[in-house]
Design a protein around this motif. Structure first.
Motif, PDB file in Angstrom:
ATOM      1  N   ASN A  62      27.639  34.408   1.413  1.00 56.31           N
ATOM      2  CA  ASN A  62      28.089  32.977   1.024  1.00 56.31           C
ATOM      3  C   ASN A  62      28.817  32.566   2.422  1.00 56.31           C
ATOM      4  O   ASN A  62      29.901  32.956   2.739  1.00 56.31           O
ATOM      5  N   ASN A  65      24.575  30.763  -0.139  1.00 53.28           N
ATOM      6  CA  ASN A  65      25.446  30.895  -1.423  1.00 53.28           C
ATOM      7  C   ASN A  65      24.706  32.141  -2.061  1.00 53.28           C
ATOM      8  O   ASN A  65      23.647  32.247  -2.713  1.00 53.28           O
ATOM      9  N   SER A  66      25.560  33.448  -2.152  1.00 56.64           N
ATOM     10  CA  SER A  66      25.260  34.484  -2.555  1.00 56.64           C
ATOM     11  C   SER A  66      24.949  34.427  -4.213  1.00 56.64           C
ATOM     12  O   SER A  66      24.345  35.186  -4.899  1.00 56.64           O
ATOM     13  N   ASN A 117      31.779  32.952   7.456  1.00 55.13           N
ATOM     14  CA  ASN A 117      32.169  33.426   6.348  1.00 55.13           C
ATOM     15  C   ASN A 117      32.923  32.739   5.140  1.00 55.13           C
ATOM     16  O   ASN A 117      34.028  32.561   5.208  1.00 55.13           O
ATOM     17  N   ASP A 164      33.064  33.572   1.892  1.00 57.28           N
ATOM     18  CA  ASP A 164      33.415  34.300   0.627  1.00 57.28           C
ATOM     19  C   ASP A 164      35.030  35.124   1.170  1.00 57.28           C
ATOM     20  O   ASP A 164      35.198  35.666   2.158  1.00 57.28           O
ATOM     21  N   ARG A 215      34.366  39.187   0.434  1.00 54.39           N
ATOM     22  CA  ARG A 215      33.492  40.146   0.923  1.00 54.39           C
ATOM     23  C   ARG A 215      33.185  39.625   2.499  1.00 54.39           C
ATOM     24  O   ARG A 215      33.204  38.572   2.850  1.00 54.39           O
ATOM     25  N   GLY A 238      36.634  37.473   5.242  1.00 56.37           N
ATOM     26  CA  GLY A 238      36.609  36.172   4.473  1.00 56.37           C
ATOM     27  C   GLY A 238      37.340  35.101   4.993  1.00 56.37           C
ATOM     28  O   GLY A 238      38.302  35.413   5.745  1.00 56.37           O
ATOM     29  N   ASN A 264      25.608  40.834   3.782  1.00 63.03           N
ATOM     30  CA  ASN A 264      26.776  41.111   3.201  1.00 63.03           C
ATOM     31  C   ASN A 264      27.173  42.584   3.319  1.00 63.03           C
ATOM     32  O   ASN A 264      26.331  43.534   3.595  1.00 63.03           O
TER      33      ASN A 264
END
Length: 185
Positions: A47, A71-72, A105, A107, A110, A149, A183
């Motif tokens: 993400n 976007n994951s 990042n 996210d 993660r 993140g 990731n």
């Protein structure tokens, strides 16, 4: 020779010298080059955003600027993007063109790895030099950068004409760069 003839010939000679000077200055400051460049990146289960900007370019049209969002949560967890045939024009023989890539990042939980690998060796025959660096972040170009993140890393590639007194060969001016995002977990 009469005074009037001398005056006319002096003015004509001055106008000729001035015209040659203007042509010489315009020729010296023009440094148009189409660099056959490509930038490709792959994002796998991340993400993140990738912001690309090109500074110092005077060419019109698509030069590679843009923001790409990955976007994951989407079904396509791996995405490949390739920007090729990027045509850039130097403003003058002493100016630079800078490609800047900012990876962020998005996210909160993660981490991700970001690896930027430029291939800049083919520019030497074209009378162009290039240098890649990390301007906001730690580590070196070509090695994976781990982003927690909310963190970001900024990569830069600066192109410039090596010798302003020599011509630039657009046919030889090729470069490429790859950006891989993955990731960490």
């Amino acid at each position: 020779m009469t005074l009037k003839a001398k005056l006319v010939s002096t003015i004509a000679a001055f106008a000729l010298v001035l015209a040659l000077l203007v042509v010489g200055v315009l020729a010296a400051s023009s440094a148009s080059i189409n660099m056959s460049g490509s930038l490709s990146f792959t994002a796998t289960d991340v993400n993140a955003t990738v912001d690309i900007s090109v500074a110092g370019n005077t060419a019109a049209g698509d030069v590679g600027d843009g923001t790409y969002t990955f976007n994951s949560e989407t079904p396509d967890a791996s995405k490949d993007v390739t920007l090729s045939g990027l045509a850039w024009t130097f403003a003058s023989k002493t100016s630079t063109i800078t490609l800047t890539i900012v990876v962020t990042n998005k996210d909160a939980t993660r981490s991700l790895t970001s690896t930027f690998t430029p291939t800049l060796t083919k520019l030497a025959d074209a009378n162009v030099t290039a240098a890649a660096s990390i301007t906001d972040g730690e580590g070196t170009v070509g090695q994976a950068q781990t982003l927690a993140g909310g963190e970001s890393v900024t990569y830069s590639v600066t192109f410039k004409i090596a010798d302003a007194d020599k011509s630039v060969s657009a046919a030889a001016a090729t470069w490429s760069a790859k950006l891989a995002l993955a990731n960490v977990g």
